[in-house]
Every structure is written in structure tokens, then in C-alpha cells.
Design an enzyme around this catalytic site. Structure first.
Site, PDB file in Angstrom:
ATOM      1  CG  ASP A  18      35.464  39.335  51.610  1.00 18.59           C
ATOM      2  OD1 ASP A  18      34.463  38.654  51.940  1.00 18.59           O
ATOM      3  OD2 ASP A  18      36.421  39.555  52.381  1.00 18.59           O
ATOM      4  CB  SER A  63      36.752  30.106  48.302  1.00 17.36           C
ATOM      5  OG  SER A  63      36.352  29.986  49.659  1.00 17.36           O
ATOM      6  CD  GLU A  65      39.758  27.051  50.591  1.00 14.25           C
ATOM      7  OE1 GLU A  65      39.289  27.863  49.766  1.00 14.25           O
ATOM      8  OE2 GLU A  65      40.585  26.172  50.272  1.00 14.25           O
ATOM      9  CG  ASN A  66      33.707  31.059  50.671  1.00 13.84           C
ATOM     10  OD1 ASN A  66      33.807  31.693  49.623  1.00 13.84           O
ATOM     11  ND2 ASN A  66      34.245  31.484  51.809  1.00 13.84           N
ATOM     12  CB  SER A 187      40.898  34.458  50.417  1.00 15.63           C
ATOM     13  OG  SER A 187      41.028  35.355  51.491  1.00 15.63           O
TER      14      SER A 187
HETATM   15  C1  IPE Z   1      37.130  35.191  49.700  1.00 13.70           C
HETATM   16  O1  IPE Z   1      36.394  35.718  50.756  1.00 13.70           O
HETATM   17  C2  IPE Z   1      36.279  34.315  48.848  1.00 13.70           C
HETATM   18  C3  IPE Z   1      35.243  35.004  48.086  1.00 13.70           C
HETATM   19  C4  IPE Z   1      34.990  36.282  48.110  1.00 13.70           C
HETATM   20  C5  IPE Z   1      34.464  34.168  47.233  1.00 13.70           C
HETATM   21  P1  IPE Z   1      36.376  35.024  52.200  1.00 13.70           P
HETATM   22  O2  IPE Z   1      35.492  35.844  53.043  1.00 13.70           O
HETATM   23  O3  IPE Z   1      36.068  33.591  52.073  1.00 13.70           O
HETATM   24  O4  IPE Z   1      37.894  35.165  52.639  1.00 13.70           O
HETATM   25  P2  IPE Z   1      38.563  35.139  54.080  1.00 13.70           P
HETATM   26  O5  IPE Z   1      37.911  34.036  54.855  1.00 13.70           O
HETATM   27  O6  IPE Z   1      38.298  36.466  54.695  1.00 13.70           O
HETATM   28  O7  IPE Z   1      40.016  34.937  53.818  1.00 13.70           O
HETATM   29  C1  IPE Z   2      31.802  37.311  50.249  1.00 15.65           C
HETATM   30  O1  IPE Z   2      31.193  37.837  51.352  1.00 15.65           O
HETATM   31  C2  IPE Z   2      30.921  36.309  49.551  1.00 15.65           C
HETATM   32  C3  IPE Z   2      31.268  34.925  49.861  1.00 15.65           C
HETATM   33  C4  IPE Z   2      32.394  34.528  50.321  1.00 15.65           C
HETATM   34  C5  IPE Z   2      30.240  33.922  49.620  1.00 15.65           C
HETATM   35  P1  IPE Z   2      31.390  37.233  52.800  1.00 15.65           P
HETATM   36  O2  IPE Z   2      30.254  36.318  53.076  1.00 15.65           O
HETATM   37  O3  IPE Z   2      32.720  36.652  52.993  1.00 15.65           O
HETATM   38  O4  IPE Z   2      31.241  38.560  53.647  1.00 15.65           O
HETATM   39  P2  IPE Z   2      32.036  38.965  54.950  1.00 15.65           P
HETATM   40  O5  IPE Z   2      33.488  38.824  54.663  1.00 15.65           O
HETATM   41  O6  IPE Z   2      31.574  38.037  56.037  1.00 15.65           O
HETATM   42  O7  IPE Z   2      31.637  40.382  55.185  1.00 15.65           O
HETATM   43 MG    MG Z   3      34.488  37.436  53.628  1.00 15.73          MG
END
Ligand code: IPE
Ligand code: IPE
Ligand code: MG
Length: 231
Positions: A18, A63, A65-66, A187
Site C-alpha cells: 500500500d 483487492s 474492493e479496489n 483491508s
Molecule cells: C489494500 O490497500 C489493498 C492493496 C494494497 C492491494 P487499500 O488502499 O485498498 O486499503 P484501504 O482502502 O486503505 O483500506
Molecule cells: C496500493 O496503493 C495499490 C493498490 C491498492 C492498487 P494505493 O493506490 O492504495 O495507494 P494509496 O493508499 O492511495 O497511497
Molecule cells: Mg491504499
């Protein structure tokens, strides 16, 4: 657990990668630049994990959710995947690391599913370790799929049988679970599997999570006393 130079080495390390977006924001760059930096870091880090004597590594890349993020961000992520995946698969093959991808492939673009299948087949004979890449993965979804499979079998299952029905079924549970990027949560990662994982949280944003930072996490793991509820 393996033992290297008298140090306790986790057999399985899982990493929530993350902080890519914040890494880019700090540099006044678009979020996609952070994802590219993260992608650049990922394969080198994975190689270092196996060089440390770890046998299994699970990386949380995307994820369930992503997948509700804006289309533009998702398209950018899938483009990076298309760009990096073949060369990275080649690197894994050279190091005899077996690749597998966990998550719901029905949620991914068909050409990505094709690349994944090719990469898995190409590295299938790797003997040095297993790299599990979690894409379109959710811990709850994983558990639910296993429950539904158990129901289909029409009988109660044991704890071991249930574990084997999960996406990580043929892997040991993670000994060490690392999250980069400052947040203190799971997460929806490996909810069942992480029941007794040692947790390690760091403020370091994923693109900056160097080999040295990984070594620090392994050292911290070496100092932990795992009791599993016993005395
Ligand atoms: C967790 O990160 C998922 C991955 C790193 C793949 P997120 O950025 O999605 O988590 P939240 O939203 O902060 O919980
Ligand atoms: C983690 O980085 C990678 C994915 C979840 C795809 P983020 O995209 O969540 O990065 P932040 O949390 O916004 O910094
Ligand atoms: Mg993140």
C-alpha cells in the site's frame, strides 16, 4: 521455518503493498506514476524475499474492493500489468520461482486472465519458491467461496479441509504479514489465513520499501515469540 545464519526466517511472507498513490502525491505526480513505481519495486522485492530463504510470498496487488476505483485508475493498473507481466514472469522462471495468482479472475479483463494462465503454466516447474499474486482478491470472498464449496460437498468439513478449500489451499499460512504505507488494518486480505501471522506495519510507502526494509521486518519477526494461545 527455515534457519539462515542462526536467524529465524519466516517460511511464508505476505505483503499488503500500500501507499503508491501517496508516494506519487508527495512528488506532485499522478497516481499512475505511483503504481508504476510500485510495479518497478515489486519484482525486485519478491526476488529478495526468496533470496532470504523464504519459500512462499503472497503479494496483495489489487483487492476486490479496489475494482470499484475509477475506471481510469483501473485501466492504468491493467496497462501496467500488461506491460510488466511478461518480463517479470521471465525473471521468475530464471529464478525457478513458481507464480500463481489468487483472486476472482471473472472480475479481470480476459486478456489479463490469459496472461496469468500463461505465466502460471510457464513457471509451473519452479522449485525454489511460490509467489502468489493476489489480484481481484478479497479475504471474505475467499472464505465464502470455500464455504459454498463445502456446502456443495454436502457434509461438514474439518479445519484442515476448509483451509485447503481456500485460494491459498496448498500453501502454509503466512508467518509474517507486512503492510506498507502507514495504515493499520488488514483491508480484507488473508482473513482466515492470518489468524496467527505476526503483523508488521511500516510507514514506508510501497515504492520505497527497499530490500533493507524487508530485512528489518524479518529481523523483527525473529524477535517475536509465537505462542498460539499456549503458555
Ligand atoms: C489494500 O490497500 C489493498 C492493496 C494494497 C492491494 P487499500 O488502499 O485498498 O486499503 P484501504 O482502502 O486503505 O483500506
Ligand atoms: C496500493 O496503493 C495499490 C493498490 C491498492 C492498487 P494505493 O493506490 O492504495 O495507494 P494509496 O493508499 O492511495 O497511497
Ligand atoms: Mg491504499
Amino acid at each position: 521455518m527455515a534457519d539462515k545464519k542462526g536467524e529465524k526466517i519466516p517460511r511464508h511472507i505476505a505483503i499488503i503493498m500500500d501507499g503508491n498513490g501517496r508516494w506519487a502525491k508527495k512528488r506532485l505526480l499522478p497516481r499512475g506514476a505511483g503504481h508504476r513505481a510500485g510495479m518497478n519495486r515489486m519484482i525486485g522485492l519478491a526476488e529478495h524475499v526468496f533470496d532470504c530463504g523464504v519459500s512462499y510470498c503472497t503479494l496483495f496487488a489489487l483487492s476486490t474492493e479496489n475494482l470499484s476505483r475509477p475506471q481510469e485508475e483501473l485501466e492504468g493498473l491493467f496497462s501496467l500489468f500488461r506491460e510488466y507481466f511478461p518480463a517479470n514472469t521471465e525473471r521468475l522462471k530464471k529464478k525457478s520461482i513458481r507464480l500463481r495468482v489468487i483472486g476472482d479472475r471473472a472480475l479481470l479483463p480476459p486478456d489479463i486472465v490469459g496472461l496469468i494462465a500463461e505465466g502460471e503454466a510457464y513457471t509451473a516447474d519452479g522449485t525454489r519458491g511460490t509467489l502468489a499474486l493476489a489480484i481481484g482478491y478479497g479475504g471474505r470472498q475467499d472464505i465464502l467461496a470455500a464455504v459454498n464449496e463445502a456446502v456443495r460437498r454436502g457434509r461438514e468439513v474439518t479445519m484442515e479441509e476448509f483451509s485447503a478449500l481456500l485460494a491459498t489451499g496448498d500453501m502454509p499460512e503466512p508467518d509474517l504479514l507486512i503492510r506498507t504505507g502507514k495504515e493499520l488494518r488488514i483491508s480484507n486480505f488473508l482473513l482466515w489465513q492470518a489468524a496467527y501471522s505476526e503483523l508488521y506495519f511500516t510507514d514506508v510507502l510501497f515504492p520505497d520499501f527497499s530490500d533493507k526494509e524487508l530485512d528489518k521486518a524479518i529481523e523483527a519477526f525473529g524477535r517475536r515469540e509465537r505462542r498460539y494461545g499456549k503458555l
